[in-house]
Design an enzyme around this catalytic site. Structure first.
Site, PDB file in Angstrom:
ATOM      1  N   ILE A  73       2.782  -6.444 -11.884  1.00  0.00           N
ATOM      2  CA  ILE A  73       1.739  -6.812 -10.916  1.00  0.00           C
ATOM      3  C   ILE A  73       0.459  -7.298 -11.601  1.00  0.00           C
ATOM      4  CG2 ILE A  73       2.561  -5.443  -8.938  1.00  0.00           C
ATOM      5  CD1 ILE A  73       0.497  -3.289  -9.753  1.00  0.00           C
ATOM      6  N   SER A  74       0.388  -7.123 -12.915  1.00  0.00           N
ATOM      7  CA  SER A  74      -0.761  -7.699 -13.631  1.00  0.00           C
ATOM      8  C   SER A  74      -0.331  -8.058 -15.053  1.00  0.00           C
ATOM      9  CB  SER A  74      -1.933  -6.712 -13.670  1.00  0.00           C
ATOM     10  OG  SER A  74      -3.068  -7.381 -14.174  1.00  0.00           O
TER      11      SER A  74
END
Ligand SMILES: C[S@@+](CC[C@H](N)C(=O)[O-])C[C@H]1O[C@@H](n2cnc3c(N)ncnc32)[C@H](O)[C@@H]1O
Length: 408
Positions: A73-74
């Protein structure tokens, strides 16, 4: 950092930029001198503490965070993609820039590009990411970048208007805030997912709509928050072969699984390409002309077992028709030296022959009419725009917008 490791970092950074220049040149793409200079200057490793220097300067996107299911997610964006997007942004000194999706590295490069009279605001939905970005930015000497925790869906109204907005997270739609917060002659560069494919598109405002200029192939982590929009997965064989489909589709998974067990039908198109040529434009064409377009993915094991043999196991264009499906086959060499390859199609199911032939015909039309052309044009209208105001072409309705894709 010792002077030895500082010069090692500088050498690795120069190597990283040289590789980017070479790969862009191979695609007939340039890189603005300003972008090249900041990429040679900004210490990427300062935004990847704990990573070995050589890994910080590799052509990868190091993972910074995963969700509970292990989905990334990052990440810190791959340098090649960042270079392309900064080139598309065409920043001038004094610009006010908003970045959606932080990490610090790109914000530092933006800070360099806008110069002392410009301003950079970066926002991220994740407070951890913002905390890390602030620390790294301060350490690297860019404490004057404004880093805020917010959902990109709402932008950063209090600091608008922005001459440039860059989004560094996969976006299925363009929320009204981005258009409202963009200066009259501003530019928005966004990894926009249309018809299941993501392209970094540079948009400019023209009267009532956004119109695309350049676009480039890219891949980003999924949007979270109000703009999140996941994809559906149709499994054709346990976890080894699956179709990534748009949420609007309701494919008959049972029939498609049965189809994969049937022998495959082949259709070869007569269309050829050189080894290593990117086929992203062909994918976009297929997605534009076929409503039931999707992406086939397969593991190495599935390929080794002979279940499927797609052109690229990570993402191969596919079409579904009822209980049948077709996908772009692994290209076959047409010369002894194996420098030129022909595109073909493999299909399974009761209508395999029909879908395979239709797919192959799309490849021929793309080759004949669009391969040498300017590519697709994307236009983004507000969601309430009536049909007769839209540019002719494929229309894709989203939550906030209606998007047209035409091939001039
Ligand atoms: C690829 S990373 C950004 C990389 C960064 N620009 C850099 O300099 O390397 C994508 C980021 O987008 C963030 N993100 C996801 N959804 C968001 C949203 N709705 N609003 C703001 N940020 C979001 C994630 O938390 C993640 O940190």
């Amino acid at each position: 950092m010792t002077s030895d490791s500082a010069s090692d970092a500088a050498a690795l950074r120069n190597q990283m930029v040289d590789t980017i220049l070479e790969s862009r040149a191979a695609l007939n793409r340039s890189l603005s001198g300003h972008v090249e200079a900041v990429m040679r200057k900004v210490p990427r490793h300062a935004f990847l503490p704990g990573l070995a220097l050589k890994d910080a300067y590799a052509q990868d996107a190091p993972v910074m965070k995963r969700d509970d299911d292990g989905v990334v997610i990052s990440s810190v964006t791959a340098p090649k993609i960042m270079a392309g997007m900064l080139h598309q942004l065409d920043i001038e000194p004094g610009h006010r820039v908003l970045e959606i999706g932080s990490g610090g590295y790109n914000a530092a490069m933006l800070r360099e590009l806008v110069g002392p009279d410009g301003e950079v605001t970066t926002i991220d939905i994740d407070q951890d990411v913002i905390n890390r970005a602030r620390t790294c930015l301060a350490t690297a000497g860019y404490a004057d970048v404004r880093a805020l925790c917010a959902d990109g869906e709402v932008g950063a109204k209090e600091y608008a208007p922005f001459d440039r907005i860059i989004v560094t997270v996969d976006s299925w739609d363009i929320p009204p805030a981005w258009v409202e917060q963009l200066a009259e002659d501003g530019r928005l560069v966004v990894p926009f997912r249309v018809l299941g494919l993501t392209r970094s598109i540079a948009f400019e405002r023209t009267r009532d709509r956004l119109v695309s200029g350049s676009y480039e192939l890219c891949g980003f982590v999924p949007m979270q928050g109000a703009g999140a929009r996941g994809l559906k997965v149709v499994r054709l064989q346990e976890k080894d072969v699956y179709l990534r489909v748009d949420r609007k589709h309701d494919f008959d998974a049972e029939s498609l699984r049965a189809a994969l067990k049937q022998p495959r039908v082949e259709a070869w198109s007569g269309v050829t390409a050189r080894r290593g040529e990117l086929m992203d434009e062909q994918d976009l064409w297929l997605a534009t002309v076929e409503d039931e377009f999707c992406i086939l993915k397969a593991t190495q094991e599935a390929i080794a077992q002979g279940l499927v043999h797609p052109s690229w196991r990570v993402a191969t264009p596919a079409l579904v028709q009822g209980g049948s499906f077709a996908y772009r086959a692994f290209p076959r060499a047409v010369d002894e030296k194996q420098t030129t390859f022909e595109f073909g199609v493999y299909a399974h199911g009761p209508d395999a022959e029909e879908v395979a032939n239709r797919f192959a015909e799309h490849l021929r039309v793309w080759d004949r009419d669009h391969r040498q052309g300017p590519g697709a044009r994307f236009e983004v209208y507000p969601a309430d725009t009536p049909d007769d105001h839209l540019t002719q072409g494929r229309v894709v309705n989203k939550r906030h917008t209606r998007v047209t894709i035409s091939w001039p």
